[in-house]
Motif scaffolding. Structure first.
Motif, PDB file in Angstrom:
ATOM      1  N   ARG A 128       0.857  -1.185   0.000  1.00 33.51           N
ATOM      2  CA  ARG A 128       0.000   0.000   0.000  1.00 33.51           C
ATOM      3  C   ARG A 128       0.893   1.234   0.000  1.00 33.51           C
ATOM      4  N   LEU A 129       0.590   2.158  -0.919  1.00 29.36           N
ATOM      5  CA  LEU A 129       1.438   3.337  -1.067  1.00 29.36           C
ATOM      6  C   LEU A 129       0.631   4.613  -0.876  1.00 29.36           C
ATOM      7  N   LYS A 130       1.390   5.700  -0.589  1.00 27.58           N
ATOM      8  CA  LYS A 130       0.782   7.026  -0.510  1.00 27.58           C
ATOM      9  C   LYS A 130       0.914   7.695  -1.874  1.00 27.58           C
ATOM     10  N   MET A 131      -0.102   8.459  -2.242  1.00 24.43           N
ATOM     11  CA  MET A 131      -0.041   9.227  -3.474  1.00 24.43           C
ATOM     12  C   MET A 131      -0.467  10.656  -3.202  1.00 24.43           C
ATOM     13  N   ALA A 132       0.345  11.613  -3.656  1.00 30.10           N
ATOM     14  CA  ALA A 132       0.063  13.018  -3.395  1.00 30.10           C
ATOM     15  C   ALA A 132      -1.140  13.487  -4.206  1.00 30.10           C
ATOM     16  N   LYS A 133      -1.211  13.063  -5.459  1.00 30.60           N
ATOM     17  CA  LYS A 133      -2.312  13.480  -6.326  1.00 30.60           C
ATOM     18  C   LYS A 133      -2.452  12.498  -7.474  1.00 30.60           C
ATOM     19  N   THR A 134      -3.418  12.782  -8.362  1.00 31.27           N
ATOM     20  CA  THR A 134      -3.636  11.935  -9.524  1.00 31.27           C
ATOM     21  C   THR A 134      -2.363  11.887 -10.372  1.00 31.27           C
TER      22      THR A 134
END
Lengths: 163, 103
Positions: A128-134
């Protein structure tokens, strides 16, 4: 006869013992060297994690470029409602896989995670990863010394890099 | 203290599936708290899985791995009852380790 063979025998024993220790010492040396090498191989790729752009991170981590391949299957959601927790997994049918890495193109640092796949481990990882934006998520599989990639855009409604 | 690592390793024939959940803040160092002060980076850098004296999986993580990280993988060559040792180390020098029996 018996009076001399007693101390002589012990002397021989001591010499043998000393030789054994010397041999052991020698034997330890190359062994120590290989384990040091293995440790160096285990090193955390700090430079690669510092790179901002995806291209720089790939370069710092692998020193070469990847080609897209349909043998790398990247599984990520179309839309992630919470950018803080985006389930992403990759599987591949490629042989001789040595590592799998995940890149999120527009995160503050592109490289998210890198997994080393030793012999005997199945080349498939879920995390599972973090994403700042699309943005695009890229998985890179290193197989037989070459890099193969798969990319997918994930739409993020709430960014995962802060409140 | 209870271990920060929860690991489940299940052998199915020759293949062992491992699922791990770790309790860790995974702070990026980019987020501010309610007082406007930056929360310093605090994240797991390396996670290792060892079975029968051999590394079976090594993860290098950056700050983009989610809080309380989860990871799943599978490997060959272990059987039920074998020990699987899991160790993580973070950027502040913290670490934890646990050993799970493969079931």
């Amino acid at each position: 006869m018996t009076t001399t063979s007693g101390p002589l025998a012990t002397r021989r024993l001591i010499l043998q013992g000393a030789a054994g220790v010397a041999l052991l010492g020698l034997g330890n040396l190359p062994f120590g060297a290989t384990s040091a090498l293995a440790a160096a191989n285990d090193k955390y790729p700090e430079e690669a994690f510092k790179q901002k752009s995806e291209a720089d991170a790939i370069k710092a981590l692998y020193g070469k470029t990847a080609e897209p391949s349909d043998k790398v299957k990247l599984d990520a959601p179309e839309i992630a409602e919470n950018g803080g927790v985006v389930p992403i997994s990759v599987t591949t049918t490629l042989d001789k896989v040595t590592s799998i890495s995940f890149f999120v193109a527009e995160n503050p640092s592109a490289l998210a995670a890198s997994y080393r796949i030793p012999d005997g481990t199945i080349p498939a990882v879920a995390n599972r990863l973090k994403m700042a934006k699309t943005t695009n998520v890229t998985a890179i599989v290193e197989a037989d010394g070459k890099l193969y990639s798969a990319t997918k855009e994930v739409k993020v409604t709430v960014g995962g890099c802060g409140g | 203290m209870a271990s920060s690592i929860r690991v489940r390793a299940t052998a199915n024939g020759d293949i062992t599936e491992v699922q791990t959940l770790i309790q860790h803040p995974m702070d990026t160092g980019l987020v501010k708290d309610s007082k406007g002060e930056v929360i310093p980076a605090h994240f797991i850098q390396q996670l290792k899985f060892e079975c029968n004296g051999k590394n079976v999986f090594v993860a290098d993580w950056g700050t983009a791995v989610s809080k309380d990280p989860y990871v799943k993988f599978s490997f060959k060559g272990a059987k039920k009852g074998d020990d699987l040792k899991v160790t993580w180390t973070d950027n502040k020098g913290g670490s934890d380790t646990t050993t799970a029996k493969i079931s």
